[in-house]
Design a protein around this motif. Structure first.
Motif, PDB file in Angstrom:
ATOM      1  N   PHE A  31     104.479  40.266 -24.338  1.00  0.00           N
ATOM      2  CA  PHE A  31     104.141  41.450 -23.548  1.00  0.00           C
ATOM      3  C   PHE A  31     102.649  41.753 -23.573  1.00  0.00           C
ATOM      4  O   PHE A  31     102.057  42.093 -22.548  1.00  0.00           O
ATOM      5  CB  PHE A  31     104.925  42.663 -24.061  1.00  0.00           C
ATOM      6  N   ASP A  32     102.026  41.636 -24.728  1.00  0.00           N
ATOM      7  CA  ASP A  32     100.608  41.997 -24.841  1.00  0.00           C
ATOM      8  C   ASP A  32      99.693  41.007 -24.133  1.00  0.00           C
ATOM      9  O   ASP A  32      98.480  41.246 -24.049  1.00  0.00           O
ATOM     10  CB  ASP A  32     100.217  42.122 -26.309  1.00  0.00           C
ATOM     11  N   LEU A  33     100.257  39.925 -23.610  1.00  0.00           N
ATOM     12  CA  LEU A  33      99.484  38.943 -22.852  1.00  0.00           C
ATOM     13  C   LEU A  33      99.658  39.127 -21.347  1.00  0.00           C
ATOM     14  O   LEU A  33      99.223  38.289 -20.572  1.00  0.00           O
ATOM     15  CB  LEU A  33      99.901  37.522 -23.258  1.00  0.00           C
ATOM     16  N   THR A  34     100.296  40.223 -20.958  1.00  0.00           N
ATOM     17  CA  THR A  34     100.521  40.510 -19.544  1.00  0.00           C
ATOM     18  C   THR A  34      99.683  41.701 -19.104  1.00  0.00           C
ATOM     19  O   THR A  34      99.186  42.463 -19.940  1.00  0.00           O
ATOM     20  CB  THR A  34     102.007  40.843 -19.281  1.00  0.00           C
ATOM     21  N   PRO A  35      99.538  41.915 -17.792  1.00  0.00           N
ATOM     22  CA  PRO A  35      98.817  43.100 -17.293  1.00  0.00           C
ATOM     23  C   PRO A  35      99.587  44.397 -17.511  1.00  0.00           C
ATOM     24  O   PRO A  35      99.045  45.473 -17.253  1.00  0.00           O
ATOM     25  CB  PRO A  35      98.663  42.815 -15.788  1.00  0.00           C
ATOM     26  N   TYR A  36     100.833  44.310 -17.956  1.00  0.00           N
ATOM     27  CA  TYR A  36     101.636  45.516 -18.129  1.00  0.00           C
ATOM     28  C   TYR A  36     101.222  46.307 -19.365  1.00  0.00           C
ATOM     29  O   TYR A  36     101.512  47.497 -19.480  1.00  0.00           O
ATOM     30  CB  TYR A  36     103.123  45.150 -18.217  1.00  0.00           C
ATOM     31  N   ARG A  37     100.572  45.662 -20.300  1.00  0.00           N
ATOM     32  CA  ARG A  37     100.057  46.393 -21.451  1.00  0.00           C
ATOM     33  C   ARG A  37      98.939  47.320 -20.991  1.00  0.00           C
ATOM     34  O   ARG A  37      98.099  46.954 -20.167  1.00  0.00           O
ATOM     35  CB  ARG A  37      99.514  45.430 -22.511  1.00  0.00           C
ATOM     36  N   THR A  38      98.914  48.533 -21.523  1.00  0.00           N
ATOM     37  CA  THR A  38      97.860  49.474 -21.163  1.00  0.00           C
ATOM     38  C   THR A  38      96.500  48.900 -21.540  1.00  0.00           C
ATOM     39  O   THR A  38      96.290  48.519 -22.696  1.00  0.00           O
ATOM     40  CB  THR A  38      98.071  50.817 -21.877  1.00  0.00           C
ATOM     41  N   PRO A  39      95.560  48.823 -20.605  1.00  0.00           N
ATOM     42  CA  PRO A  39      94.249  48.231 -20.895  1.00  0.00           C
ATOM     43  C   PRO A  39      93.489  48.986 -21.981  1.00  0.00           C
ATOM     44  O   PRO A  39      93.632  50.207 -22.134  1.00  0.00           O
ATOM     45  CB  PRO A  39      93.513  48.322 -19.550  1.00  0.00           C
ATOM     46  N   ASP A  40      92.662  48.260 -22.709  1.00  0.00           N
ATOM     47  CA  ASP A  40      91.890  48.869 -23.793  1.00  0.00           C
ATOM     48  C   ASP A  40      90.990  49.996 -23.289  1.00  0.00           C
ATOM     49  O   ASP A  40      90.786  50.994 -23.989  1.00  0.00           O
ATOM     50  CB  ASP A  40      91.031  47.813 -24.502  1.00  0.00           C
ATOM     51  N   ARG A  41      90.439  49.871 -22.094  1.00  0.00           N
ATOM     52  CA  ARG A  41      89.536  50.909 -21.596  1.00  0.00           C
ATOM     53  C   ARG A  41      90.288  52.218 -21.372  1.00  0.00           C
ATOM     54  O   ARG A  41      89.724  53.306 -21.526  1.00  0.00           O
ATOM     55  CB  ARG A  41      88.819  50.456 -20.326  1.00  0.00           C
ATOM     56  N   VAL A  42      91.566  52.128 -21.002  1.00  0.00           N
ATOM     57  CA  VAL A  42      92.386  53.334 -20.860  1.00  0.00           C
ATOM     58  C   VAL A  42      92.684  53.922 -22.232  1.00  0.00           C
ATOM     59  O   VAL A  42      92.592  55.139 -22.441  1.00  0.00           O
ATOM     60  CB  VAL A  42      93.684  53.029 -20.096  1.00  0.00           C
ATOM     61  N   LEU A  43      93.024  53.064 -23.192  1.00  0.00           N
ATOM     62  CA  LEU A  43      93.279  53.533 -24.551  1.00  0.00           C
ATOM     63  C   LEU A  43      92.045  54.236 -25.117  1.00  0.00           C
ATOM     64  O   LEU A  43      92.147  55.297 -25.743  1.00  0.00           O
ATOM     65  CB  LEU A  43      93.672  52.367 -25.450  1.00  0.00           C
ATOM     66  N   ASP A  44      90.871  53.652 -24.883  1.00  0.00           N
ATOM     67  CA  ASP A  44      89.632  54.247 -25.396  1.00  0.00           C
ATOM     68  C   ASP A  44      89.361  55.602 -24.744  1.00  0.00           C
ATOM     69  O   ASP A  44      88.940  56.561 -25.413  1.00  0.00           O
ATOM     70  CB  ASP A  44      88.453  53.305 -25.159  1.00  0.00           C
ATOM     71  N   ALA A  45      89.583  55.682 -23.429  1.00  0.00           N
ATOM     72  CA  ALA A  45      89.333  56.942 -22.721  1.00  0.00           C
ATOM     73  C   ALA A  45      90.293  58.030 -23.196  1.00  0.00           C
ATOM     74  O   ALA A  45      89.893  59.186 -23.385  1.00  0.00           O
ATOM     75  CB  ALA A  45      89.479  56.728 -21.218  1.00  0.00           C
TER      76      ALA A  45
END
Length: 246
Positions: A31-45
């Motif tokens: 799962f973490d190798l797909t685009p479905y994982r929330t992007p790091d930039r969103v997590l950081d924001a």
């Protein structure tokens, strides 16, 4: 759709023809190798927007998947963080990723609970609840029950937070992509059982705010400027901050 190490087209097709729970159990290892994982930039924001609202003692990641939201909550909670999901496979991946990292030196303790978000096994247990990218798995008629379950899981004064993106402009590539995806899923669910609920256009902000109010929350919006602005200057994404007052 994914990195070379991610799921194959056949694996994604098998997942899409399964139930939601079984599909994510199958997808979990990649799962973490797909685009479905929330992007790091969103997590950081989200982390930057959430930090001034704390500090918090305890946090809940609702529909945690492999734990992207857990990683956010560990940065703003002092005592414990809990991830809840109904996919045993996703929980196993999240637990494995954090194996050996719990304890005072690594931040708050982390627990993993398998449960349906529509029947959360908590009562006034958390100071903050977060959810990332999971609302498309709930039909609009289920949203009031979901929000009520989160409300009941929070202590008085607790916050329920989640990011929302601005709708894509009519006629844009994203607009047609979301419209086409939802249309394909509706056809799939009309013709195939078990159903797989995943839609992009069933979470309009106005209706969401109404449902939060109906569950007892008082909600506001914080811009996430790191994620950019629309041509009219409005933010591309906001953080919904819904508070339980009592």
């Amino acid at each position: 759709m994914s990195t070379p190490q991610g799921p194959t087209l056949r694996e994604l097709a098998v997942q899409a023809l399964s139930s939601i729970e079984r599909g994510y159990d199958l997808l979990a290892p990649k799962f973490d190798l797909t685009p479905y994982r929330t992007p790091d930039r969103v997590l950081d924001a989200v982390t930057r927007a959430l930090r001034p609202l704390g500090p918090f003692d305890s946090g809940l990641d609702v529909c945690c998947g492999t734990g992207a939201g857990v990683s956010v909550l560990r940065q703003v909670c002092g005592e414990r963080v809990t991830g809840v999901d109904f996919s045993a496979g996703m929980l196993a991946v999240g637990r494995s990723a954090l194996a050996g990292q719990d304890g005072p030196a690594a931040g708050p303790a982390v627990g993993w609970v398998r449960a349906d978000a529509l029947a959360l096994p908590f009562a006034r247990a958390f100071d903050v609840a977060l959810s990332l990218g999971a609302f498309g798995h709930f039909l609009p008629r289920e949203r009031p029950a979901l929000f009520a379950q989160v409300y009941a899981s929070l202590r008085p004064g607790g916050r329920f937070v989640f990011p929302v993106g601005a709708p894509p402009p009519v006629g844009s590539k994203a607009y047609w992509s979301f419209l086409g995806f939802d249309g394909a899923m509706r056809v799939r669910n009309a013709l195939w059982r078990p159903t797989f609920v995943m839609y992009y256009r069933t979470f309009p902000l106005r209706d969401v705010l109404d449902d939060l109010a109906g569950a007892g929350f008082t909600a506001g919006l914080l811009p996430l400027p790191e994620l950019g602005s629309r041509p009219d200057g409005s933010p591309r994404a906001r953080l919904v901050v819904a508070g339980r007052e009592s």
